[in-house]
Write a protein that holds these residues in place. Sequence first.
Motif, PDB file in Angstrom:
ATOM      1  N   UNK A 121       0.861  -1.181   0.000  1.00  0.00           N
ATOM      2  CA  UNK A 121       0.000   0.000   0.000  1.00  0.00           C
ATOM      3  C   UNK A 121       0.898   1.232   0.000  1.00  0.00           C
ATOM      4  N   UNK A 122       0.533   2.201  -0.794  1.00  0.00           N
ATOM      5  CA  UNK A 122       1.337   3.427  -0.908  1.00  0.00           C
ATOM      6  C   UNK A 122       0.488   4.501  -1.576  1.00  0.00           C
ATOM      7  N   UNK A 123       1.060   5.669  -1.753  1.00  0.00           N
ATOM      8  CA  UNK A 123       0.395   6.736  -2.492  1.00  0.00           C
ATOM      9  C   UNK A 123       0.142   6.272  -3.922  1.00  0.00           C
ATOM     10  N   UNK A 124      -0.979   6.660  -4.491  1.00  0.00           N
ATOM     11  CA  UNK A 124      -1.345   6.206  -5.831  1.00  0.00           C
ATOM     12  C   UNK A 124      -0.318   6.607  -6.883  1.00  0.00           C
ATOM     13  N   UNK A 125       0.337   7.743  -6.711  1.00  0.00           N
ATOM     14  CA  UNK A 125       1.361   8.151  -7.668  1.00  0.00           C
ATOM     15  C   UNK A 125       2.545   7.196  -7.653  1.00  0.00           C
ATOM     16  N   UNK A 126       2.864   6.672  -6.467  1.00  0.00           N
ATOM     17  CA  UNK A 126       3.985   5.736  -6.372  1.00  0.00           C
ATOM     18  C   UNK A 126       3.630   4.398  -7.013  1.00  0.00           C
ATOM     19  N   UNK A 127       2.442   3.877  -6.736  1.00  0.00           N
ATOM     20  CA  UNK A 127       2.080   2.597  -7.341  1.00  0.00           C
ATOM     21  C   UNK A 127       2.015   2.695  -8.866  1.00  0.00           C
ATOM     22  N   UNK A 128       1.630   3.849  -9.368  1.00  0.00           N
ATOM     23  CA  UNK A 128       1.597   4.048 -10.821  1.00  0.00           C
ATOM     24  C   UNK A 128       2.991   3.876 -11.423  1.00  0.00           C
ATOM     25  N   UNK A 129       4.009   4.330 -10.722  1.00  0.00           N
ATOM     26  CA  UNK A 129       5.380   4.231 -11.225  1.00  0.00           C
ATOM     27  C   UNK A 129       5.870   2.790 -11.285  1.00  0.00           C
ATOM     28  N   UNK A 130       5.324   1.924 -10.479  1.00  0.00           N
ATOM     29  CA  UNK A 130       5.757   0.524 -10.487  1.00  0.00           C
ATOM     30  C   UNK A 130       5.369  -0.185 -11.778  1.00  0.00           C
ATOM     31  N   UNK A 131       4.398   0.358 -12.502  1.00  0.00           N
ATOM     32  CA  UNK A 131       4.024  -0.227 -13.786  1.00  0.00           C
ATOM     33  C   UNK A 131       5.156  -0.125 -14.808  1.00  0.00           C
ATOM     34  N   UNK A 132       6.107   0.756 -14.558  1.00  0.00           N
ATOM     35  CA  UNK A 132       7.232   0.920 -15.483  1.00  0.00           C
ATOM     36  C   UNK A 132       8.199  -0.259 -15.432  1.00  0.00           C
ATOM     37  N   UNK A 133       8.192  -1.003 -14.335  1.00  0.00           N
ATOM     38  CA  UNK A 133       9.194  -2.057 -14.169  1.00  0.00           C
ATOM     39  C   UNK A 133       8.605  -3.459 -14.084  1.00  0.00           C
ATOM     40  N   UNK A 134       7.300  -3.585 -13.906  1.00  0.00           N
ATOM     41  CA  UNK A 134       6.718  -4.927 -13.813  1.00  0.00           C
ATOM     42  C   UNK A 134       6.752  -5.603 -15.183  1.00  0.00           C
ATOM     43  N   UNK A 135       6.857  -6.931 -15.163  1.00  0.00           N
ATOM     44  CA  UNK A 135       6.777  -7.679 -16.402  1.00  0.00           C
ATOM     45  C   UNK A 135       5.327  -7.715 -16.877  1.00  0.00           C
ATOM     46  N   UNK A 136       5.095  -7.846 -18.184  1.00  0.00           N
ATOM     47  CA  UNK A 136       3.724  -7.849 -18.686  1.00  0.00           C
ATOM     48  C   UNK A 136       2.894  -8.991 -18.089  1.00  0.00           C
ATOM     49  N   UNK A 137       1.695  -8.669 -17.664  1.00  0.00           N
ATOM     50  CA  UNK A 137       0.756  -9.673 -17.153  1.00  0.00           C
ATOM     51  C   UNK A 137       1.401 -10.533 -16.070  1.00  0.00           C
ATOM     52  N   UNK A 138       2.051  -9.883 -15.113  1.00  0.00           N
ATOM     53  CA  UNK A 138       2.888 -10.623 -14.165  1.00  0.00           C
ATOM     54  C   UNK A 138       2.098 -11.456 -13.172  1.00  0.00           C
ATOM     55  N   UNK A 139       0.821 -11.150 -12.940  1.00  0.00           N
ATOM     56  CA  UNK A 139      -0.004 -11.959 -12.041  1.00  0.00           C
ATOM     57  C   UNK A 139      -0.964 -12.805 -12.864  1.00  0.00           C
ATOM     58  N   UNK A 140      -0.797 -14.114 -12.833  1.00  0.00           N
ATOM     59  CA  UNK A 140      -1.621 -14.987 -13.661  1.00  0.00           C
ATOM     60  C   UNK A 140      -3.086 -14.933 -13.246  1.00  0.00           C
ATOM     61  N   UNK A 141      -3.950 -15.356 -14.145  1.00  0.00           N
ATOM     62  CA  UNK A 141      -5.381 -15.411 -13.841  1.00  0.00           C
ATOM     63  C   UNK A 141      -5.649 -16.388 -12.702  1.00  0.00           C
ATOM     64  N   UNK A 142      -4.878 -17.482 -12.647  1.00  0.00           N
ATOM     65  CA  UNK A 142      -5.062 -18.457 -11.575  1.00  0.00           C
ATOM     66  C   UNK A 142      -4.647 -17.862 -10.236  1.00  0.00           C
ATOM     67  N   UNK A 143      -3.519 -17.184 -10.197  1.00  0.00           N
ATOM     68  CA  UNK A 143      -3.069 -16.555  -8.951  1.00  0.00           C
ATOM     69  C   UNK A 143      -4.102 -15.547  -8.451  1.00  0.00           C
ATOM     70  N   UNK A 144      -4.614 -14.730  -9.351  1.00  0.00           N
ATOM     71  CA  UNK A 144      -5.621 -13.747  -8.953  1.00  0.00           C
ATOM     72  C   UNK A 144      -6.875 -14.428  -8.415  1.00  0.00           C
ATOM     73  N   UNK A 145      -7.314 -15.504  -9.072  1.00  0.00           N
ATOM     74  CA  UNK A 145      -8.525 -16.202  -8.640  1.00  0.00           C
ATOM     75  C   UNK A 145      -8.339 -16.832  -7.272  1.00  0.00           C
ATOM     76  N   UNK A 146      -7.176 -17.433  -7.040  1.00  0.00           N
ATOM     77  CA  UNK A 146      -6.910 -18.086  -5.763  1.00  0.00           C
ATOM     78  C   UNK A 146      -6.837 -17.059  -4.638  1.00  0.00           C
ATOM     79  N   UNK A 147      -6.159 -15.950  -4.879  1.00  0.00           N
ATOM     80  CA  UNK A 147      -6.056 -14.908  -3.854  1.00  0.00           C
ATOM     81  C   UNK A 147      -7.420 -14.318  -3.522  1.00  0.00           C
TER      82      UNK A 147
END
Length: 377
Positions: free
Chosen positions: A247-273
């Motif tokens: 959890x952080x300021x929304x401006x900071x989380x937006x910047x993390x999109x610059x370094x994440x790999x594409x589609x880094x959280x699978x559909x299965x991982x999201x469903x299980x969580x």
Amino acid sequence: MSEPVTGVRALLRPDLQGRTPYGAPQLDVPVALNTNESSYPVPDAVVQTIVERVGEVAASLNRYPDREFTRLRTELAAYLTRTTGPVLSADQLWAGNGSNEVLSHLVQAFGGPGRTALGFTPSYSMHPIITRSLGTEWVDGLRGSADGLFDLDVDRAVEQARTTDPNLVFLTSPNNPTGTALSLDVVAAVYDAAPHAVIVVDEAYAEFARPGTPSATTLLAGRDRLVVTRTMSKAFAFAGVRLGYLAADAQLTELLRLVRLPYHLSAVTQAVALAALEHADLMLGMVEAIKTERDRLVDGALSLGLRPVPSDANFVLVGGFVDAPRTWQALLEEGVLVRDVGIPHHLRITAGTPQETDAVLAALASVGGSDREEQVR
């Protein structure tokens, strides 16, 4: 004289040569209490929901998952709002495949060559490993105060932050491997003392803290450089899922999109969580049972003449051993696997089931006085 580095090893980055990979022993033993996993299986009701939710997405696995994991961020924000106090929105949340990936995203975004990260050891060993592997200089800050060897004094922390002038600061509460919680005064003071840094408060074990221990999420408002990281591995008994978040300021989380790999959280991982979050109260019901066993470990270790550190986590750092590695081996021979974290005279023991607590206390008693310090210092 060391052997010359040849072959593919010679191609490895010079700063990685000679290092050893992170890893705890994975041994087949009756009582495994070395990696701070939950000893309690995922409840049947949650397993059923997981099966249903994964079934719902299975037919669409030919498509990429929701890149923004919008629903998961929404539910994580709702969970933190309910359990920690401040109202958080989905755009303040970020997630990854375990908190280590989330920490990597932070170092990728705000660290790098020519930049510095500060942490206060002993603490989570992956902080410096992630930092250095991503080309960021690590500064080993020191813990300790008049109140205890493993506490972090406000003035001492501020002095180190000002002297280092880092780009990242790692604070851990409750701390691993000591189990000690951090005063929010320290977090606020370090934030002010390091104006060029993103301040990361690692709260992987926060759900196990004793009553009255506030989360650093209560400090997020008005602090756009503050980050609070969490995981579902510990309190949610989800170590095998690999889901960490922050959890952080929304401006900071937006910047993390610059370094994440594409589609880094699978559909299965999201469903299980999401399935686990539907049953958050049930999942967290195991936390109180684990805290009870943690406190039993403390009391039992004291009765054996050892020196446990008061813990706000799901483990206890126990001191008082003459030779911690020798005691580790002796316990293993009794069928009990704990963690030697490299602190002289100390071993870290995960809190498990009542039967596992009985087993580890019996094994400690069986080891005998020869493996304990003769005098409590």
